[in-house]
Design a protein around this motif. Structure first.
Motif, PDB file in Angstrom:
ATOM      1  N   GLY A  40       0.795  -1.216   0.000  1.00 46.72           N
ATOM      2  CA  GLY A  40       0.000   0.000   0.000  1.00 46.72           C
ATOM      3  C   GLY A  40       0.829   1.268   0.000  1.00 46.72           C
ATOM      4  O   GLY A  40       0.417   2.284   0.542  1.00 46.72           O
ATOM      5  N   MET A  41       1.990   1.197  -0.604  1.00 49.53           N
ATOM      6  CA  MET A  41       2.901   2.340  -0.611  1.00 49.53           C
ATOM      7  C   MET A  41       2.678   3.227  -1.819  1.00 49.53           C
ATOM      8  O   MET A  41       2.218   2.784  -2.863  1.00 49.53           O
ATOM      9  N   ASP A  42       3.086   4.463  -1.659  1.00 42.12           N
ATOM     10  CA  ASP A  42       3.145   5.437  -2.727  1.00 42.12           C
ATOM     11  C   ASP A  42       4.509   5.283  -3.408  1.00 42.12           C
ATOM     12  O   ASP A  42       5.436   4.719  -2.825  1.00 42.12           O
ATOM     13  N   ALA A  43       4.662   5.819  -4.606  1.00 41.71           N
ATOM     14  CA  ALA A  43       5.948   5.764  -5.303  1.00 41.71           C
ATOM     15  C   ALA A  43       6.970   6.726  -4.703  1.00 41.71           C
ATOM     16  O   ALA A  43       8.155   6.651  -5.023  1.00 41.71           O
ATOM     17  N   ARG A  44       6.524   7.604  -3.835  1.00 40.46           N
ATOM     18  CA  ARG A  44       7.431   8.567  -3.205  1.00 40.46           C
ATOM     19  C   ARG A  44       8.223   7.862  -2.100  1.00 40.46           C
ATOM     20  O   ARG A  44       7.627   7.247  -1.224  1.00 40.46           O
ATOM     21  N   PRO A  45       9.550   7.965  -2.123  1.00 40.83           N
ATOM     22  CA  PRO A  45      10.335   7.299  -1.091  1.00 40.83           C
ATOM     23  C   PRO A  45      10.137   7.941   0.284  1.00 40.83           C
ATOM     24  O   PRO A  45      10.159   9.167   0.418  1.00 40.83           O
ATOM     25  N   VAL A  46       9.961   7.100   1.268  1.00 41.56           N
ATOM     26  CA  VAL A  46       9.687   7.530   2.641  1.00 41.56           C
ATOM     27  C   VAL A  46      10.781   8.456   3.168  1.00 41.56           C
ATOM     28  O   VAL A  46      10.500   9.444   3.842  1.00 41.56           O
ATOM     29  N   LEU A  47      12.038   8.162   2.869  1.00 45.77           N
ATOM     30  CA  LEU A  47      13.154   8.955   3.381  1.00 45.77           C
ATOM     31  C   LEU A  47      13.516  10.142   2.488  1.00 45.77           C
ATOM     32  O   LEU A  47      14.475  10.859   2.784  1.00 45.77           O
ATOM     33  N   HIS A  48      12.806  10.324   1.392  1.00 43.47           N
ATOM     34  CA  HIS A  48      13.052  11.439   0.457  1.00 43.47           C
ATOM     35  C   HIS A  48      14.494  11.452  -0.038  1.00 43.47           C
ATOM     36  O   HIS A  48      15.112  12.514  -0.161  1.00 43.47           O
ATOM     37  N   VAL A  49      15.038  10.273  -0.303  1.00 41.93           N
ATOM     38  CA  VAL A  49      16.427  10.150  -0.733  1.00 41.93           C
ATOM     39  C   VAL A  49      16.504   9.358  -2.036  1.00 41.93           C
ATOM     40  O   VAL A  49      15.744   8.412  -2.241  1.00 41.93           O
ATOM     41  N   ALA A  50      17.422   9.793  -2.892  1.00 37.90           N
ATOM     42  CA  ALA A  50      17.755   9.052  -4.111  1.00 37.90           C
ATOM     43  C   ALA A  50      19.220   8.644  -3.999  1.00 37.90           C
ATOM     44  O   ALA A  50      20.073   9.459  -3.653  1.00 37.90           O
ATOM     45  N   ILE A  51      19.482   7.381  -4.281  1.00 45.39           N
ATOM     46  CA  ILE A  51      20.838   6.844  -4.205  1.00 45.39           C
ATOM     47  C   ILE A  51      21.275   6.479  -5.622  1.00 45.39           C
ATOM     48  O   ILE A  51      20.568   5.767  -6.331  1.00 45.39           O
ATOM     49  N   VAL A  52      22.433   6.991  -6.012  1.00 44.92           N
ATOM     50  CA  VAL A  52      23.030   6.649  -7.298  1.00 44.92           C
ATOM     51  C   VAL A  52      24.226   5.758  -6.998  1.00 44.92           C
ATOM     52  O   VAL A  52      25.127   6.151  -6.245  1.00 44.92           O
ATOM     53  N   ALA A  53      24.211   4.543  -7.554  1.00 43.42           N
ATOM     54  CA  ALA A  53      25.266   3.587  -7.236  1.00 43.42           C
ATOM     55  C   ALA A  53      25.643   2.768  -8.457  1.00 43.42           C
ATOM     56  O   ALA A  53      24.897   2.706  -9.440  1.00 43.42           O
ATOM     57  N   CYS A  54      26.769   2.120  -8.359  1.00 46.77           N
ATOM     58  CA  CYS A  54      27.226   1.215  -9.404  1.00 46.77           C
ATOM     59  C   CYS A  54      26.303  -0.001  -9.474  1.00 46.77           C
ATOM     60  O   CYS A  54      25.703  -0.418  -8.486  1.00 46.77           O
ATOM     61  N   MET A  55      26.246  -0.595 -10.640  1.00 50.16           N
ATOM     62  CA  MET A  55      25.419  -1.787 -10.855  1.00 50.16           C
ATOM     63  C   MET A  55      26.102  -3.063 -10.363  1.00 50.16           C
ATOM     64  O   MET A  55      25.500  -4.134 -10.407  1.00 50.16           O
ATOM     65  N   ASP A  56      27.318  -2.959  -9.863  1.00 53.91           N
ATOM     66  CA  ASP A  56      28.088  -4.124  -9.425  1.00 53.91           C
ATOM     67  C   ASP A  56      27.250  -5.029  -8.528  1.00 53.91           C
ATOM     68  O   ASP A  56      26.613  -4.568  -7.580  1.00 53.91           O
TER      69      ASP A  56
END
Length: 183
Positions: A40-56
C-alpha cells in the motif's frame, strides 16, 4: 549470500536445472508473488532520498544502508557515475516524487577503473557503429565521486542540491568511506 533464485554452487547459469537463468528468476517471482501482500505504498520514497550507485552485483545497498522497501529511489549504472540519464532520473525523483537528498556510491575494485574510452573504438571496429554514449571510465575512484557530486550540484534541472554526499563502498569490508568534495 544466497537468494531464492540462487543457482547451486556447482552449476553454471547456462547449464542450470530447470532452464535458463531467466526461467529460474521467473519461477522465483512466482514463489514471491504467491506470498506477496500489497504494501500500500506510494511511489514517493519515505526517506526522500535518491541513491546513485554502481550496478556491481556485490553491492547490496538495502542491506548495507539499513534500508527497507519504499525508503529510497535507487538509480544504478556502470560505475555509479552521474550521466545524462542519471540526471533525468534524479530530476523526476526530485521534481515529481519528492526526494531532497542525493547519495552517490562508487566502490573499490570497479570494472570502470580497468577500461578506457578505447572501449568505444573497439566496439565501433567490431560492429561498425560507434556508441553514442561515453564509457565514463576513471582511474581515481575518489576523484570520480567528486566529479559526480559536482555534476549533481551544478545541474539546473535539480532543485535540491544542498544535501549531496558521495561515498566509496569497500567491497571487502562493507564499509562506506565519505569523500570530501573539496579535496
Amino acid at each position: 549470500m544466497t537468494t531464492s533464485a540462487s543457482l547451486p554452487a556447482d552449476s553454471a547459469p547456462e547449464a542450470s536445472v530447470g532452464g535458463s537463468v531467466t526461467d529460474r528468476l521467473v519461477e522465483a517471482n512466482q514463489r514471491y508473488a504467491a506470498k506477496f501482500a500489497d504494501p500500500g505504498m506510494d511511489a514517493r520514497p519515505v526517506l526522500h532520498v535518491a541513491i546513485v550507485a554502481c550496478m556491481d552485483a556485490r553491492l547490496d545497498l538495502h542491506a548495507a544502508l539499513g534500508l527497507e522497501l519504499g525508503d529510497c529511489h535507487t538509480i544504478r549504472n556502470a560505475g555509479g557515475v552521474v550521466t545524462d540519464d542519471t540526471i533525468r532520473s534524479l530530476t523526476i525523483s526530485q521534481r515529481a516524487l519528492g526526494t531532497r537528498t542525493v547519495i552517490l556510491i562508487h566502490h573499490t575494485g570497479c570494472g570502470l577503473e580497468r577500461l578506457t574510452e578505447d572501449f568505444r573504438h573497439e566496439l565501433e571496429d567490431e560492429v561498425g557503429q560507434r556508441p553514442a554514449w561515453a564509457v565514463e571510465a576513471f582511474r581515481d575512484v575518489d576523484q570520480d565521486v567528486r566529479q559526480s557530486m559536482q555534476r549533481v550540484r551544478t545541474n539546473p534541472f535539480l532543485p535540491h542540491k544542498d544535501d549531496v554526499r558521495g561515498f566509496v563502498f569497500d567491497v571487502h569490508t562493507g564499509l562506506l568511506r565519505e569523500i570530501d568534495p573539496s579535496s
